[in-house]
Write a protein that holds these residues in place. Structure first.
Motif, mmCIF file in Angstrom:
data_model
loop_
_atom_site.group_PDB
_atom_site.id
_atom_site.type_symbol
_atom_site.label_atom_id
_atom_site.label_comp_id
_atom_site.label_asym_id
_atom_site.label_seq_id
_atom_site.Cartn_x
_atom_site.Cartn_y
_atom_site.Cartn_z
ATOM 1 N N ARG A 1 0.800 -1.226 0.064
ATOM 2 C CA ARG A 1 0.011 0.013 -0.070
ATOM 3 C C ARG A 1 1.026 1.259 -0.046
ATOM 4 N NH1 ARG A 1 -4.862 -0.005 2.022
ATOM 5 N NH2 ARG A 1 -4.558 -1.907 3.303
ATOM 6 N N HIS A 2 1.873 1.416 0.785
ATOM 7 C CA HIS A 2 2.690 2.405 1.030
ATOM 8 C C HIS A 2 3.516 2.728 -0.418
ATOM 9 C CE1 HIS A 2 1.704 3.811 4.966
ATOM 10 N NE2 HIS A 2 1.519 2.500 5.390
ATOM 11 N N VAL A 3 4.053 1.600 -0.691
ATOM 12 C CA VAL A 3 4.937 1.668 -1.821
ATOM 13 C C VAL A 3 4.050 2.334 -3.140
ATOM 14 C CG1 VAL A 3 6.130 0.144 -3.488
ATOM 15 C CG2 VAL A 3 6.705 0.233 -1.310
ATOM 16 N N PHE A 4 2.977 1.604 -3.234
ATOM 17 C CA PHE A 4 2.185 2.111 -4.611
ATOM 18 C C PHE A 4 1.632 3.474 -4.535
ATOM 19 C CE2 PHE A 4 2.824 -1.925 -6.204
ATOM 20 C CZ PHE A 4 2.969 -2.154 -7.461
ATOM 21 N N LEU A 5 1.297 4.032 -2.991
ATOM 22 C CA LEU A 5 0.889 5.318 -2.710
ATOM 23 C C LEU A 5 1.774 6.131 -3.289
ATOM 24 C CD1 LEU A 5 -1.462 4.769 0.170
ATOM 25 C CD2 LEU A 5 -2.243 5.512 -2.025
ATOM 26 N N ARG A 6 3.152 5.998 -2.829
ATOM 27 C CA ARG A 6 4.278 6.966 -2.903
ATOM 28 C C ARG A 6 4.755 6.991 -4.218
ATOM 29 N NH1 ARG A 6 9.516 7.518 1.128
ATOM 30 N NH2 ARG A 6 10.219 9.461 -0.012
ATOM 31 N N TRP A 7 4.865 5.793 -5.027
ATOM 32 C CA TRP A 7 5.309 5.897 -6.369
ATOM 33 C C TRP A 7 4.444 4.835 -7.181
ATOM 34 C CZ3 TRP A 7 8.758 3.964 -2.125
ATOM 35 C CH2 TRP A 7 9.723 5.079 -1.842
ATOM 36 N N PRO A 8 3.316 5.431 -7.725
ATOM 37 C CA PRO A 8 2.170 4.997 -8.298
ATOM 38 C C PRO A 8 2.698 4.236 -9.734
ATOM 39 C CG PRO A 8 1.857 7.118 -8.457
ATOM 40 C CD PRO A 8 2.986 6.871 -7.489
ATOM 41 N N ARG A 9 3.775 4.690 -10.458
ATOM 42 C CA ARG A 9 3.978 4.399 -11.496
ATOM 43 C C ARG A 9 5.415 3.695 -11.639
ATOM 44 N NH1 ARG A 9 2.078 9.591 -12.059
ATOM 45 N NH2 ARG A 9 4.195 10.540 -11.670
ATOM 46 N N LEU A 10 5.757 2.698 -10.713
ATOM 47 C CA LEU A 10 6.810 1.818 -10.611
ATOM 48 C C LEU A 10 7.018 0.922 -11.747
ATOM 49 C CD1 LEU A 10 6.753 0.666 -6.932
ATOM 50 C CD2 LEU A 10 8.387 2.243 -8.117
ATOM 51 N N ARG A 11 8.092 0.433 -12.102
ATOM 52 C CA ARG A 11 8.133 -0.281 -13.316
ATOM 53 C C ARG A 11 9.570 -1.041 -13.147
ATOM 54 N NH1 ARG A 11 9.202 4.667 -15.753
ATOM 55 N NH2 ARG A 11 10.800 4.668 -17.160
ATOM 56 N N PRO A 12 9.399 -2.123 -13.539
ATOM 57 C CA PRO A 12 10.874 -3.042 -13.289
ATOM 58 C C PRO A 12 11.940 -2.354 -14.336
ATOM 59 C CG PRO A 12 9.340 -4.320 -14.665
ATOM 60 C CD PRO A 12 8.676 -3.026 -14.190
ATOM 61 N N THR A 13 13.211 -2.505 -13.803
ATOM 62 C CA THR A 13 14.413 -2.120 -14.494
ATOM 63 C C THR A 13 14.891 -3.405 -15.311
ATOM 64 O OG1 THR A 13 15.872 -2.550 -12.788
ATOM 65 C CG2 THR A 13 15.050 -0.282 -12.779
ATOM 66 N N LYS A 14 14.802 -4.545 -14.927
ATOM 67 C CA LYS A 14 15.353 -5.715 -15.373
ATOM 68 C C LYS A 14 14.396 -6.771 -15.505
ATOM 69 C CE LYS A 14 19.845 -5.037 -12.817
ATOM 70 N NZ LYS A 14 20.714 -5.814 -11.722
ATOM 71 N N GLU A 15 14.739 -7.898 -16.398
ATOM 72 C CA GLU A 15 13.942 -9.195 -16.466
ATOM 73 C C GLU A 15 14.145 -9.890 -15.022
ATOM 74 O OE1 GLU A 15 11.965 -10.055 -18.932
ATOM 75 O OE2 GLU A 15 12.295 -8.187 -20.040
ATOM 76 N N ARG A 16 13.264 -10.426 -14.638
ATOM 77 C CA ARG A 16 13.168 -11.122 -13.292
ATOM 78 C C ARG A 16 14.466 -12.145 -13.370
ATOM 79 N NH1 ARG A 16 8.367 -13.751 -10.443
ATOM 80 N NH2 ARG A 16 8.216 -11.613 -9.365
ATOM 81 N N SER A 17 14.733 -12.823 -14.538
ATOM 82 C CA SER A 17 15.793 -13.752 -14.617
ATOM 83 C C SER A 17 17.223 -12.985 -14.503
ATOM 84 C CB SER A 17 15.748 -14.456 -16.021
ATOM 85 O OG SER A 17 15.903 -13.356 -16.964
ATOM 86 N N GLU A 18 17.237 -11.685 -14.511
ATOM 87 C CA GLU A 18 18.351 -11.001 -14.487
ATOM 88 C C GLU A 18 18.721 -10.714 -12.797
ATOM 89 O OE1 GLU A 18 17.814 -7.938 -17.217
ATOM 90 O OE2 GLU A 18 18.875 -8.742 -18.968
ATOM 91 N N LEU A 19 17.786 -10.682 -11.990
ATOM 92 C CA LEU A 19 17.957 -10.365 -10.741
ATOM 93 C C LEU A 19 18.687 -11.186 -9.965
ATOM 94 C CD1 LEU A 19 14.198 -9.173 -9.702
ATOM 95 C CD2 LEU A 19 16.093 -7.653 -10.513
ATOM 96 N N VAL A 20 19.341 -10.389 -9.238
ATOM 97 C CA VAL A 20 20.404 -11.589 -8.158
ATOM 98 C C VAL A 20 19.531 -12.013 -6.791
ATOM 99 C CG1 VAL A 20 22.534 -11.383 -6.651
ATOM 100 C CG2 VAL A 20 22.253 -9.765 -8.844
ATOM 101 N N LEU A 21 19.726 -13.296 -6.813
ATOM 102 C CA LEU A 21 18.901 -13.889 -5.744
ATOM 103 C C LEU A 21 19.812 -14.198 -4.469
ATOM 104 C CD1 LEU A 21 17.330 -16.952 -7.627
ATOM 105 C CD2 LEU A 21 16.299 -14.674 -6.807
ATOM 106 N N ARG A 22 19.266 -13.966 -3.282
ATOM 107 C CA ARG A 22 20.176 -14.307 -2.174
ATOM 108 C C ARG A 22 20.479 -15.907 -2.047
ATOM 109 N NH1 ARG A 22 16.631 -12.757 2.874
ATOM 110 N NH2 ARG A 22 18.734 -13.088 3.804
ATOM 111 N N HIS A 23 21.666 -16.086 -1.507
ATOM 112 C CA HIS A 23 22.358 -17.512 -1.489
ATOM 113 C C HIS A 23 21.541 -18.174 -0.218
ATOM 114 C CE1 HIS A 23 25.038 -17.332 -4.695
ATOM 115 N NE2 HIS A 23 25.271 -16.049 -4.376
ATOM 116 N N SER A 24 20.265 -18.414 -0.279
ATOM 117 C CA SER A 24 19.478 -18.862 0.861
ATOM 118 C C SER A 24 18.832 -20.097 0.478
ATOM 119 C CB SER A 24 18.498 -17.795 1.254
ATOM 120 O OG SER A 24 17.457 -18.437 2.350
ATOM 121 N N TRP A 25 18.964 -21.028 1.322
ATOM 122 C CA TRP A 25 18.276 -22.516 0.921
ATOM 123 C C TRP A 25 16.874 -22.338 1.550
ATOM 124 C CZ3 TRP A 25 16.237 -25.326 5.218
ATOM 125 C CH2 TRP A 25 17.036 -24.823 6.453
ATOM 126 N N ILE A 26 16.555 -21.624 2.632
ATOM 127 C CA ILE A 26 15.260 -21.639 3.321
ATOM 128 C C ILE A 26 14.206 -21.125 2.415
ATOM 129 C CG2 ILE A 26 15.611 -20.097 4.711
ATOM 130 C CD1 ILE A 26 14.284 -21.527 6.729
#
Length: 236
Positions: free
Chosen positions: A199-224
């Motif tokens: 709610r707060h993110v979209f109220l403050r920045w209603p025109r958000l759009r991604p900068t990268k394809e999801r496949s390009e995002l870095v994932l955390r090295h987490s097993w859980i």
């Protein structure tokens, strides 16, 4: 805040993928976390408050009689889930909304119907399924799964994410927060945190759009958890 930082610092190695056979980092983190949890329980015993941990301690020391092991286990799982799982969940929910459901999210945020945004967030949580594994289980008797016998008392690790994202899932129930007697006790709080963050993110920045394809995002090295190491968006 100091205690929260100490918990986060101690817990971080527990979730990292450790390829070593000994798993020294995980063992050390587990020991440190147990000491911190025991310390938190001791503090609440001496200075009880209007909080869940104080009530569990009252049950442990009163008529309900939780065992000390059950008390520590409950506190441990709740503290861990309270920041690791919720961090992963919130980032993925926002990324999913920005990437695939931005118009729907803006309408839900602006809607006079107070149930619109919670409904949408629950749908997205089910889709992204951020928690890889449930807490380990131990069968009380031999059980057969797809022709494989799992002996009584063996450790069983269940993948909630695999079950939720299985293309053959069909009408099987949502397992993002587990199910039945093992349903996550913090599910409502986690949902509320994700809803308010959205709610707060979209109220403050209603025109958000991604900068990268999801496949390009870095994932955390987490097993859980399946979690993002970055959340890259354009705010304009």
């Amino acid at each position: 805040m100091d205690k929260l930082d100490r918990f986060q610092t101690a817990a971080r190695p527990m979730f990292a993928i450790d390829p070593s056979e000994e798993g020294y980092a995980i063992q050390g983190a587990l020991g440190a976390m147990l000491m911190l949890v025991a310390g938190a329980i001791n503090d609440k015993r001496q200075h009880p408050g209007d909080d869940m941990l104080s009530r569990w301690i009252a049950a442990r020391d009163g008529e309900d009689c939780l065992s000390e092991e059950e008390l520590i286990s409950l506190a441990f799982a709740t503290i861990i889930g309270g920041f690791e799982n919720v961090t992963a969940l919130t980032a993925l929910v926002i990324d999913e909304a920005v990437r695939f459901r931005s118009t729907e999210t803006r309408l839900a945020v602006d809607s006079a119907d107070s149930g619109s945004l919670p409904k949408l967030v629950r749908e997205i949580i089910s889709d992204v399924a951020p928690v890889n594994y449930a807490l380990r289980r131990f069968p009380l008797e031999d059980i057969a799964v797809n022709g494989i016998t799992i002996p009584r008392g063996e450790t069983v690790i269940l993948s909630l994410r695999s079950a939720n994202t299985d293309p053959a899932r069909g009408a099987r129930p949502d397992l993002a927060f587990g199910r039945g007697r093992h349903f996550c006790i913090g599910a409502s709080l986690a949902e509320t945190e994700a809803i308010e963050a959205m709610r707060h993110v979209f109220l403050r920045w209603p025109r958000l759009r991604p900068t990268k394809e999801r496949s390009e995002l870095v994932l955390r090295h987490s097993w859980i958890t399946y979690s993002l190491a970055e959340l890259s968006v354009y705010a304009g």
